[in-house]
Design a protein around this motif. Structure first.
Motif, short mmCIF file in Angstrom:
data_model
loop_
_atom_site.label_atom_id
_atom_site.label_comp_id
_atom_site.label_asym_id
_atom_site.label_seq_id
_atom_site.Cartn_x
_atom_site.Cartn_y
_atom_site.Cartn_z
N PRO A 1 0.67 -1.26 0.16
CA PRO A 1 0.14 -0.09 0.36
C PRO A 1 0.61 1.08 -0.12
N ALA A 2 1.83 1.56 0.64
CA ALA A 2 2.71 2.56 0.90
C ALA A 2 3.82 2.73 -0.47
N THR A 3 4.00 1.38 -1.20
CA THR A 3 4.35 2.28 -2.89
C THR A 3 3.31 2.50 -3.53
N LEU A 4 1.89 1.39 -3.74
CA LEU A 4 1.05 2.41 -4.18
C LEU A 4 0.72 3.67 -4.27
N HIS A 5 0.63 3.70 -2.85
CA HIS A 5 0.71 5.63 -3.02
C HIS A 5 1.36 6.38 -3.11
N LEU A 6 2.32 5.78 -3.23
CA LEU A 6 3.57 7.14 -3.64
C LEU A 6 2.68 6.91 -5.20
N THR A 7 3.55 5.58 -6.06
CA THR A 7 3.59 5.40 -7.26
C THR A 7 1.83 6.38 -7.90
N ALA A 8 1.31 5.69 -6.97
CA ALA A 8 0.22 6.79 -7.46
C ALA A 8 -0.13 8.12 -7.28
N GLY A 9 0.16 8.06 -6.19
CA GLY A 9 -0.22 9.96 -6.14
C GLY A 9 0.87 10.25 -7.33
N ALA A 10 2.13 10.13 -7.74
CA ALA A 10 2.83 11.02 -8.41
C ALA A 10 2.35 10.22 -10.15
N PHE A 11 1.92 9.55 -10.33
CA PHE A 11 0.87 9.45 -11.73
C PHE A 11 0.13 10.43 -11.70
N VAL A 12 -0.95 10.64 -11.11
CA VAL A 12 -2.55 11.30 -10.97
C VAL A 12 -1.36 12.84 -11.29
N LEU A 13 -0.89 13.33 -9.96
CA LEU A 13 0.43 14.37 -9.58
C LEU A 13 0.69 15.22 -11.38
N MET A 14 1.87 13.53 -11.83
CA MET A 14 2.60 14.05 -13.75
C MET A 14 1.19 14.83 -14.12
N LEU A 15 0.10 14.17 -14.39
CA LEU A 15 -0.78 13.77 -15.69
C LEU A 15 -2.18 15.16 -14.69
N VAL A 16 -1.67 15.25 -13.79
CA VAL A 16 -2.32 17.05 -14.15
C VAL A 16 -2.27 18.37 -13.93
N THR A 17 -0.93 17.98 -13.81
CA THR A 17 0.40 19.40 -14.28
C THR A 17 0.83 19.29 -15.47
N ALA A 18 1.27 17.80 -15.94
CA ALA A 18 1.64 18.51 -17.41
C ALA A 18 0.46 18.34 -18.55
N VAL A 19 -0.56 18.03 -18.41
CA VAL A 19 -1.44 18.36 -19.63
C VAL A 19 -1.82 19.74 -20.00
N PRO A 20 -1.96 20.44 -18.75
CA PRO A 20 -2.60 22.20 -18.54
C PRO A 20 -1.68 23.05 -18.41
N ILE A 21 -0.52 22.07 -18.39
CA ILE A 21 1.00 23.24 -18.88
C ILE A 21 1.67 22.86 -20.18
N ALA A 22 1.78 21.72 -20.70
CA ALA A 22 1.66 21.71 -22.17
C ALA A 22 0.85 22.24 -23.52
N ILE A 23 -0.61 22.43 -22.60
CA ILE A 23 -1.69 23.37 -23.30
C ILE A 23 -0.94 24.49 -23.02
N PHE A 24 -0.94 25.43 -21.99
CA PHE A 24 -0.34 26.59 -22.14
C PHE A 24 0.67 27.37 -22.52
#
Lengths: 316, 272, 314
Positions: free
Chosen positions: C99-122
């Motif tokens: 669970p600890a590792t899933l927490h980390l990777t899933a969190g990072a994946f979501v953070l990556m998606l929600v930041t990368a797409v808007p910034i790229a469009i910007f």
């Protein structure tokens, strides 16, 4: 030229690209009247496409309009705002391009692309848009289920028909058709062209038909403008230009068509190869002209009207 | 060469500087990178130690410069081994097809099923820590890319007319590979290598950082960072120096690779 | 479509088989006799007879094929053997830390998606402005920053200097912020650059030009036409990047003493606890392969051409 009720009138238009030594459209003046078809002929790279793109206001980023004016239905297209232009595009001014495969979004169904355009531009409901799409596709003799297909599932002819239908469904007053049938084989080409002309009559549009295929031009156009290296070298009634061309370049173009019934022993005419690429002070066609005189080398030919009412840029 | 690219020049110059630094490390810095001085532990940057000293009193600047030898040199070594393996296997498989080809593709597909870093970690973890094993592990992960690119291109080059003509005129297979196929592959392989070396360098540094690659007291940026881990709050300069050096090296590789791919118009083929 | 899915599923099974074989092959590199390692860990200097007995108990006297089959049969029952260190079943140890590792990777994946797409469009919208140039430079540098450098830098800046967030452990949600950012940021920057250049490339296509000549709003063109097309190659890469996230989590866990699988792996490597290492590799490869299988199917849904063109290029 008659200056009756000109729908589109271009005056002295010059379009240049950054870094290119000469302008791709050079001092071009044209008029298209309501309901007429103007053919623009010339070899690849002569500036036909840039001309059309300048008219519709979507030149590539490096292209700049240096001089001239474009008036469409009484409005100066070069001074309208971006917003006004967007409102004109599609509905008043339509365009079809050559590469039908890359001209449709590859990952969306025909229906969804068609309906979206109609909904946004014609402000109609989805149902109405779909009905209208169906109607126009049927007029272009497309199969019933084409709306639910993807572009890669269609033949080249079908894709081109979809583009034509999509353009006419917005009832444009002027359609800029840039090599609309070039990518098709000749049987399909003629059928698509015929259907397109029927639709044109139906919708009452004018057309600027850009092509390097003289056969196509001769069949459908009312007027013809022959372009060479960004300039118009001959411009007039289609019949007059096609039957008795005055400019050596036009003569060469017409002379180089192969007919089934022509004498096999006669050598097919070929225009001499282009030898110089730099702009000379004289006639732009000088280096390839077989009839050139001494003065053609340093004196640009004046645009004059010949005895059949055709504008010709040739000193002889 | 489509166009001149500033990135390639800048990146290339930095790489060249790093290579020079690694070649002349001992004449550039006089201080011994492994000599500890327990009286002067964890000293912040000062006149005698411009980047300070670490937990054993070793001069950070001297270690930093000497580390280019391992950090850059080992990356280049791992890259060369990967290229050599991938190129030769890819050529053979693509040219002769048959069983070798099926076998190669099966092995590649299986290797690609492992996340790269995890496979190399597991190899080092099982085979034992050490620089040699780390390089080996990174090569196991990275040769597949070369083999795939080379095999694919060999397959299509083989169908080209000039190769067919050479075969009809009786050239031997070896000659065809050497004269006709290999030269046509080289640009792509070079561009791929230029874009791949940054990830190789990054993996090697990560292995060293985790204590599985180069072993202390050898000067290496990953090791220096590993040793600095315990002193984040007391001696942050221990992180800054090797950290910046690593970022500089990897960015230089990236700059060089991206620029080269753009210049040679090969971006699409190597997938960037 | 169904045929394509069936083909992919068959491929998945074959690859998983290959993965298990290769993992088994890894045991060949174990230095020394595993039986001796186990006995040595008990603190006794093993006699020859002890070793032979232990070998029999561990099945090491059988042929390699028999050993593989035995091992694979256990795998199918999720039996990864017992940890040399704790003597507990490896699967229990993993379950405890997953669970600890899933927490980390899933969190990072979501953070990556929600930041990368808007910034790229910007960046696409702000093309050729100073904002874009500076974003370009920043993303380039962060992309080339190894996770451990970034992690230690952030830890120093945010935990030590600014005292904003805790650094070590995973007691509170605040503890997970730095590790997640560290894991996500370099990858996010890579994606920002990729998505940006893909959108710019797609905006150059003929059909985009034609959409413009039809007077469609730039917003419609960008969001309903360009984005989807620009995204297809990206989605493909995302499956692969998940591998980098899993690999990166080891480094990040080790910096921030995050009690997940990566940390456990490093401890086990140090203890030469081979069953744990093998189980970890096998598990990660399986997750990785399975995710990429799902990604393949998802792409097929995004790009209807895929089932028809697949295989032609090879």
């Amino acid at each position: 030229m008659r200056k009756g009720n000109a729908l589109l009138s271009i005056e002295g238009l010059t379009v240049a690209f950054d870094g290119a030594p000469q302008p791709s459209v050079d001092d071009v003046s044209l008029t298209i009247e309501e309901g007429r078809i103007l053919g623009v002929v010339g070899e690849s790279g002569c500036g036909k496409t840039s001309l059309a793109r300048a008219v519709i206001g979507e030149l590539p980023a490096r292209g700049v309009i240096r001089r001239g004016s474009i008036h469409f239905a009484g409005r100066d297209l070069l001074s309208v705002s971006r917003k006004e232009l967007k409102a004109l595009q599609g509905v008043e001014l339509g365009m079809i391009t050559q590469e039908a495969l890359s001209s449709l979004n590859p990952v969306r169904k025909i229906g969804s692309q068609f309906v979206q355009t109609l909904c946004e531009k014609m402000l109609v409901s989805r149902q109405e848009a779909e009905r209208s799409a169906r109607e126009f596709l049927e007029k272009m003799s497309c199969p019933e289920d084409i709306l639910s297909r993807y572009p890669f599932q269609l033949s080249g002819g079908q894709r081109q028909r979809v583009l034509v239908a999509m353009a006419f469904a917005l009832y444009p007053r002027l359609l800029l058709a840039d090599e609309p049938t070039t990518a098709l084989d000749s049987a399909v080409q003629m059928r698509v062209l015929k259907e397109m002309m029927a639709l044109k009559t139906n919708c009452g549009a004018s057309i600027m038909l850009i092509s390097h295929n003289l056969g196509v031009i001769a069949q459908v156009c009312d007027e013809v403008a022959v372009m060479y290296r960004g300039r118009i070298v001959e411009y007039g009634e289609a019949k007059a230009v096609m039957t008795s061309p005055s400019h050596p370049y036009t003569r060469g173009l017409i002379g180089s068509i192969a007919y089934m019934d022509c004498d096999r022993n006669r050598k097919l005419y070929t225009i001499p190869e282009c030898r110089d690429t730099i702009q000379r002070p004289g006639c732009i066609f000088y280096s390839r002209c077989e009839w050139c005189a001494e003065k053609c080398a340093h004196e640009p030919p004046p645009l004059r009207i010949n005895d059949r009412g055709v504008l010709v840029a040739c000193s002889r | 060469m489509k166009k001149y690219n500033r990135g390639t020049t800048v990146g290339g110059s930095i790489i060249l500087l790093l290579l020079l630094a690694s070649a002349f490390a001992s004449s550039l810095v006089t201080m011994n990178p492994t000599a500890s001085d327990l009286m002067n532990r964890l000293k912040p940057p000062n006149f005698s130690h411009i980047l300070g000293t670490d937990h054993l009193g070793r001069d950070v600047f001297s270690r930093l410069v000497h580390a280019t030898r391992l950090s850059v040199g080992v990356s280049v070594a791992a890259l060369s081994v990967s290229i050599a393996t991938g190129l030769s296997l890819g050529l053979v498989a693509g040219y002769f097809r048959g069983v070798i080809d099926s076998l190669l593709m099966a092995v590649i597909n299986i290797l690609l099923a492992f996340p790269g870093m995890i496979l190399s970690l597991a190899i080092v973890g099982i085979a034992g820590t050490g620089l040699g094993n780390a390089v080996f592990a990174v090569c196991v992960v990275s040769w597949t890319g070369y083999a795939r690119v080379v095999r694919g291109m060999t397959l299509s080059l083989k169908e080209r007319d000039f190769v067919k003509a050479a075969r009809i005129s009786g050239s031997s297979d070896m000659k065809i590979i050497a004269r006709h196929i290999l030269p046509n592959l080289l640009t792509t392989v070079i561009v791929y290598a230029a874009t791949n070396i940054s990830s190789i360098a990054m993996q090697l540094a990560a292995l060293s950082f985790l204590g599985l690659g180069a072993q202390p007291p050898a000067p290496e940026w990953g090791i220096m960072l590993n040793e600095a881990k315990g002193y984040i709050s007391t001696a942050p300069w221990l992180i800054l120096a090797p950290g910046s050096a690593l970022v500089l090296m990897i960015s230089a590789f990236n700059l060089f690779g991206e620029g080269l791919a753009l210049c040679l118009n090969e971006g699409k083929r190597v997938g960037i | 479509m169904w045929k394509y899915a069936a083909k992919k599923t068959l491929g998945l099974v074959a690859i998983l088989f290959g993965v298990s074989v290769l993992t088994f092959v890894l045991t060949a590199w174990i230095r020394g006799n595993p039986a001796e390692v186990v006995l040595g860990r008990a603190g006794v200097d093993p006699s020859r007879a002890d070793v032979v007995m232990m070998e029999q108990r561990m099945g090491l006297d059988q042929s390699i094929v028999a050993r593989y089959l035995d091992w694979a049969r256990n795998l199918l029952r999720l039996d990864f053997g017992t940890s040399y260190t704790s003597g507990l079943p490896v699967i229990e140890e993993i379950k405890y830390r997953l669970p600890a590792t899933l927490h980390l990777t899933a969190g990072a994946f979501v953070l990556m998606l929600v930041t990368a797409v808007p910034i790229a469009i910007f960046m696409v919208v702000k093309k050729d402005s100073w904002t874009e140039y500076s974003l370009n430079a920043v993303t380039f540098i962060v992309m080339g920053t190894p996770g451990f450098v970034l992690g230690m830098g952030l830890a120093w800046l945010i935990s030590v200097r600014l005292r904003l967030l805790p650094m070590v452990g995973n007691k509170t949600p605040a503890h997970s912020v730095l590790p997640i950012i560290t894991l996500a940021l370099p990858m996010a920057c890579r994606y920002i650059r990729l998505i940006r250049s893909n959108i710019i490339e797609v905006l150059d296509e003929d059909y985009i030009f034609l959409l413009r000549t039809r007077g469609l709003k730039e917003r419609t063109i960008l969001f309903s036409h360009a984005l989807k097309n620009a995204f297809i190659p990206i989605v493909n890469l995302m499956g692969i990047s998940l591998g980098s996230l899993l690999g990166g989590s080891i480094v990040v866990e080790s910096i921030f003493s995050w009690p997940g699988l990566g940390n456990y792996l490093m401890i086990s490597i140090g203890n030469r606890d081979y069953p744990v290492v093998l189980a970890y590799v096998l598990l990660m490869a399986t997750v990785f392969v399975a995710i990429n299988y799902l990604v393949d199917l998802f792409i097929c849904f995004l790009d209807p051409r895929i089932p028809f063109t697949e295989g032609k290029g090879r």
